[in-house]
Enzyme design. Structure first.
Site, short mmCIF file in Angstrom:
data_model
loop_
_atom_site.label_atom_id
_atom_site.label_comp_id
_atom_site.label_asym_id
_atom_site.label_seq_id
_atom_site.Cartn_x
_atom_site.Cartn_y
_atom_site.Cartn_z
N GLN A 179 56.33 15.98 -12.42
CA GLN A 179 55.75 17.31 -12.54
C GLN A 179 55.78 18.02 -11.19
O GLN A 179 55.96 17.41 -10.14
CB GLN A 179 54.33 17.21 -13.10
N GLU A 200 42.09 11.02 -23.02
CA GLU A 200 43.21 11.94 -22.80
C GLU A 200 43.75 12.55 -24.10
O GLU A 200 43.28 12.25 -25.18
CB GLU A 200 44.33 11.24 -22.04
#
Length: 496
Positions: free
Chosen positions: A187, A278
């Protein structure tokens, strides 16, 4: 031009106007109670909770839960996302994706530097810095700590200053002046961190919490390398965003931010982070890892600041609305640029960002690919060439008679159109370690196999012998119109 809500305060007013904000004036504990209320609001769905009194936190600090969750508005489930993008609140999910997929085609409009802004009304610097004054909650039973950042924008820049990036990544409190969080190499935050580490220097960062809702949307979008999200968002709204300079380095943040935390992300110091519930809907009790340390040098904030909080977990929450819509839009944009005959893309909410459904226009046949199987394979391979390829492990390629945002239709297409022999496997691909079903080895290496499910017509079907849908739409139009018109005469109540 889309309607631009220029601050989180304007967004709260817009939510209140449509009946999708619930102020909570009783005192609520940051230790799990705030998280439990927000989770229930997601799952009903109910109006976004605005917590005005938080136990153990000085008066004035507030929390907005579920900032981009499903709306309680009866006919507009994605009203919060639509407001963020400046679109009508009743815009359909797949239409939101299609509209937002044109973001990277906008003419960039760089942000406007202003001398000061509301985020500068209060300051903590030097020995006064104290992260525990902020209302960071313990969200899930089993989390490794209190998470300050679940929906804020991390601002970074490359060492040469040529590339500024906005991103969302989870960050956990460590002590009064430091935090830690996952920095994924694939990322952009991870890419920036590596650039700075290669120079032997810590990376300046700013964490802008409680920004205008469009900022959070563009920060969650996996745009191409080198693009400036602030300029793209300015282009989308047709006006520049106001930004101010930080207190202890030269990064710029949205001037209307509720809270700004700034400092340096270490290139060598690490600390335990996690576990945390999550987006897969799972919490791994032993999922603690060493992650880089954020050293905080200053905190600035508005009067009576509002911290946005996401309680990640079972769908539907912001990982599935914000992130899922952003991923779908970015992939759709890239597939169009490759000249593929795709129409729509969507990550069905119930699949928790584990499926991407892409629809193909089949009216002109398989074209230069020669067969439907080869076209489906090319669509899947093209998806896995895009920047967010590490996120979605399964791609479903369907005809355009399927609405990719309608889970019932997607499941029907998978069940009746995907031949097991024509499932294509893509071995040893990069993956996000948070995918729910990975082995321990796959989570450590961030590599796994992926799949493309071909729901296009079979190549051995004749043009006249291919099956057609047996549903209401297949009846003659004149008959359908008469049935709809006369529905109550059959004794039924009015249909929606």
């Amino acid at each position: 031009m889309p309607r631009h809500l220029r601050s989180q305060r304007e967004y709260l007013t817009a939510l209140r106007d449509i009946g999708d904000l619930q102020p909570i004036d009783v005192e609520v504990d940051w230790n799990l109670e705030l998280g439990a209320i927000t989770r229930r609001a997601y799952e009903l769905p109910a109006a976004a909770p605005l917590f005005n009194r938080i136990r153990g936190i000085e008066p004035g600090f507030r929390v907005l839960g579920a900032p981009a969750g499903l709306s309680s508005h009866p006919t507009s489930p994605l009203a919060r996302v639509a407001l963020a993008l400046g679109l009508p609140i009743d815009t359909a999910p797949d239409e939101l994706v299609t509209a937002w997929s044109h973001l990277q085609e906008c003419e960039p409009l760089p942000p406007r530097l202003v001398p000061t802004g509301p985020c500068k009304q209060n300051r903590m610097t030097g020995d006064d810095v104290d992260l525990f004054r902020l209302p960071a909650p313990l969200l899930h039973a089993g989390d490794g700590g209190r998470y300050l950042n679940t929906y804020g924008t991390v601002v970074t820049t490359s060492p040469d200053g040529s590339w500024t990036n906005w991103a969302i990544t989870r960050i956990m409190l460590r002590d009064r002046t430091s935090m830690t969080g996952i920095v994924v190499p694939a990322q952009h935050v991870g890419r920036m961190h590596r650039m700075w580490a290669d120079t032997g220097r810590d990376m300046p960062f700013a964490l802008a919490l409680g920004t205008s809702p469009g900022v959070a949307m563009v920060a969650g979008c996996p745009v191409r390398d080198g693009l400036d999200e602030a300029a793209l968002l300015g282009g989308w709204f047709g006006e520049p965003l106001d930004v101010v300079r930080c207190e202890t380095h030269d990064l710029k943040v949205p001037a209307d931010s509720e809270i700004v935390v700034e400092g340096y992300l270490s290139f060598e110091e690490t600390a335990p982070e996690g576990p945390m519930g999550e987006y897969s809907g799972l919490l791994w009790p032993e999922d603690s890892r060493l992650c880089p340390v954020y050293r905080v040098t200053a905190i600035t904030y508005r009067d009576d600041p509002v911290l946005p909080v996401v309680v990640a977990g079972m769908p539907v929450e912001e990982n599935h609305t914000n992130w899922g819509i952003n991923i779908s839009a970015a992939v759709l944009h890239e597939l169009r640029t490759e000249g593929l005959p795709v129409r729509r893309a969507f990550m069905p909410f119930a699949a928790a960002c584990h499926w991407l459904v892409v629809t193909v226009d089949t009216t002109a046949g398989p074209g230069r690919w020669g067969s439907w199987r080869k076209l489906a394979e090319e669509v899947g391979q093209a998806v896995y060439r895009t920047r967010p390829r590490h996120i979605m492990p399964k791609v479903v390629v369907v005809e355009d008679d399927i609405n990719p945002a309608n889970l019932d239709e997607v499941v029907w297409a998978l069940a009746t159109r995907a031949h097991p022999r024509e499932t294509m496997f893509v071995p040893d691909m990069p993956t996000l370690p948070l995918v729910g079903y990975l082995s321990d080895e796959e989570r450590q290496t961030a590599r796994t196999d992926k799949a493309v499910f071909n729901c296009l017509p079979r190549d051995d079907w004749s043009a006249t012998g291919a099956p057609v849908r047996a549903d209401f739409a297949q009846f003659p139009a004149e008959l359908r119109d008469r049935v709809v018109r006369d529905w109550q005469s059959y004794g039924y109540p009015p249909a929606d």
